[in-house]
Structures are given as C-alpha cells and as structure tokens.
Write a protein that holds these residues in place. Structure first.
Motif, mmCIF file in Angstrom:
data_model
loop_
_atom_site.group_PDB
_atom_site.id
_atom_site.type_symbol
_atom_site.label_atom_id
_atom_site.label_comp_id
_atom_site.label_asym_id
_atom_site.label_seq_id
_atom_site.Cartn_x
_atom_site.Cartn_y
_atom_site.Cartn_z
ATOM 1 N N PHE A 145 -50.608 22.076 7.013
ATOM 2 C CA PHE A 145 -49.994 22.763 8.141
ATOM 3 C C PHE A 145 -48.490 22.781 7.964
ATOM 4 N N GLY A 146 -47.838 23.768 8.552
ATOM 5 C CA GLY A 146 -46.395 23.923 8.405
ATOM 6 C C GLY A 146 -45.604 22.764 8.986
ATOM 7 N N ASN A 147 -44.414 22.601 8.476
ATOM 8 C CA ASN A 147 -43.509 21.559 8.943
ATOM 9 C C ASN A 147 -42.263 22.190 9.549
ATOM 10 N N ALA A 148 -42.458 23.236 10.334
ATOM 11 C CA ALA A 148 -41.328 23.959 10.900
ATOM 12 C C ALA A 148 -40.707 23.183 12.051
ATOM 13 N N HIS A 149 -39.408 22.964 11.975
ATOM 14 C CA HIS A 149 -38.726 22.188 13.003
ATOM 15 C C HIS A 149 -38.790 22.849 14.373
ATOM 16 N N ARG A 150 -38.975 24.157 14.415
ATOM 17 C CA ARG A 150 -39.040 24.855 15.704
ATOM 18 C C ARG A 150 -40.331 24.592 16.454
ATOM 19 N N PHE A 151 -41.390 24.287 15.721
ATOM 20 C CA PHE A 151 -42.708 24.189 16.338
ATOM 21 C C PHE A 151 -43.303 22.784 16.329
ATOM 22 N N HIS A 152 -42.812 21.915 15.463
ATOM 23 C CA HIS A 152 -43.404 20.597 15.307
ATOM 24 C C HIS A 152 -42.327 19.512 15.408
ATOM 25 N N PRO A 153 -42.627 18.402 16.065
ATOM 26 C CA PRO A 153 -41.636 17.328 16.167
ATOM 27 C C PRO A 153 -41.595 16.423 14.937
ATOM 28 N N ASN A 154 -42.440 16.719 13.927
ATOM 29 C CA ASN A 154 -42.498 15.864 12.743
ATOM 30 C C ASN A 154 -42.953 16.686 11.546
ATOM 31 N N ALA A 155 -42.986 16.073 10.403
ATOM 32 C CA ALA A 155 -43.487 16.695 9.172
ATOM 33 C C ALA A 155 -44.512 15.752 8.563
ATOM 34 N N GLU A 156 -45.497 16.325 7.875
ATOM 35 C CA GLU A 156 -46.540 15.501 7.259
ATOM 36 C C GLU A 156 -46.607 15.763 5.766
ATOM 37 N N PHE A 157 -46.887 14.695 5.035
ATOM 38 C CA PHE A 157 -47.088 14.750 3.591
ATOM 39 C C PHE A 157 -48.452 14.136 3.287
ATOM 40 N N LEU A 158 -49.084 14.623 2.245
ATOM 41 C CA LEU A 158 -50.266 13.970 1.708
ATOM 42 C C LEU A 158 -49.780 13.129 0.533
ATOM 43 N N VAL A 159 -50.098 11.853 0.545
ATOM 44 C CA VAL A 159 -49.605 10.915 -0.481
ATOM 45 C C VAL A 159 -50.788 10.197 -1.087
#
Length: 63
Positions: free
Chosen positions: A49-63
């Motif tokens: 899923f996107g990590n757009a600062h306008r729509f999401h309060p966080n970002a996700e990575f698969l590690v």
C-alpha cells in the motif's frame, strides 16, 4: 517474501506528529529508514500500500 527468507515482518515508521504532513521530511526519512535496516543486513521492500504523507500517518516496509 525474498528467496531464502525464513520470516517476513512489517515495520511501521511513524514521524513525529508535527512532521506528518511535511513532504520533505517524508522524502528524506523513508529512504533513510530503509537504508538503516539494510545496513543491518535486512532486505527491505516497500509495503504494497502507498506511503503517501497526505493520506497515511505512517509508512510500512516489508523486512
């Protein structure tokens, strides 16, 4: 999951509340976070899923 991987986890990055809407902060910190994880030997992929600062309060990575 990466070839040969035994485990895949989601890592969530959340900026300070004051920086959540700052696109420059996001542009700098998301790659820096990924590089920090990679420097420890992890394979890092963006979450589906996107990590757009306008729509999401966080970002996700698969590690």
């Amino acid at each position: 999951m990466a070839p040969g991987a035994e485990l895949c986890v989601t890592v969530e990055w959340s900026p300070d509340a004051a920086m959540r809407r700052d696109p420059v902060h996001w542009k700098m910190r998301i790659p820096a976070t990924a590089r920090a994880l990679e420097s420890l030997g992890y394979v890092v992929e963006p979450a589906r899923f996107g990590n757009a600062h306008r729509f999401h309060p966080n970002a996700e990575f698969l590690v």
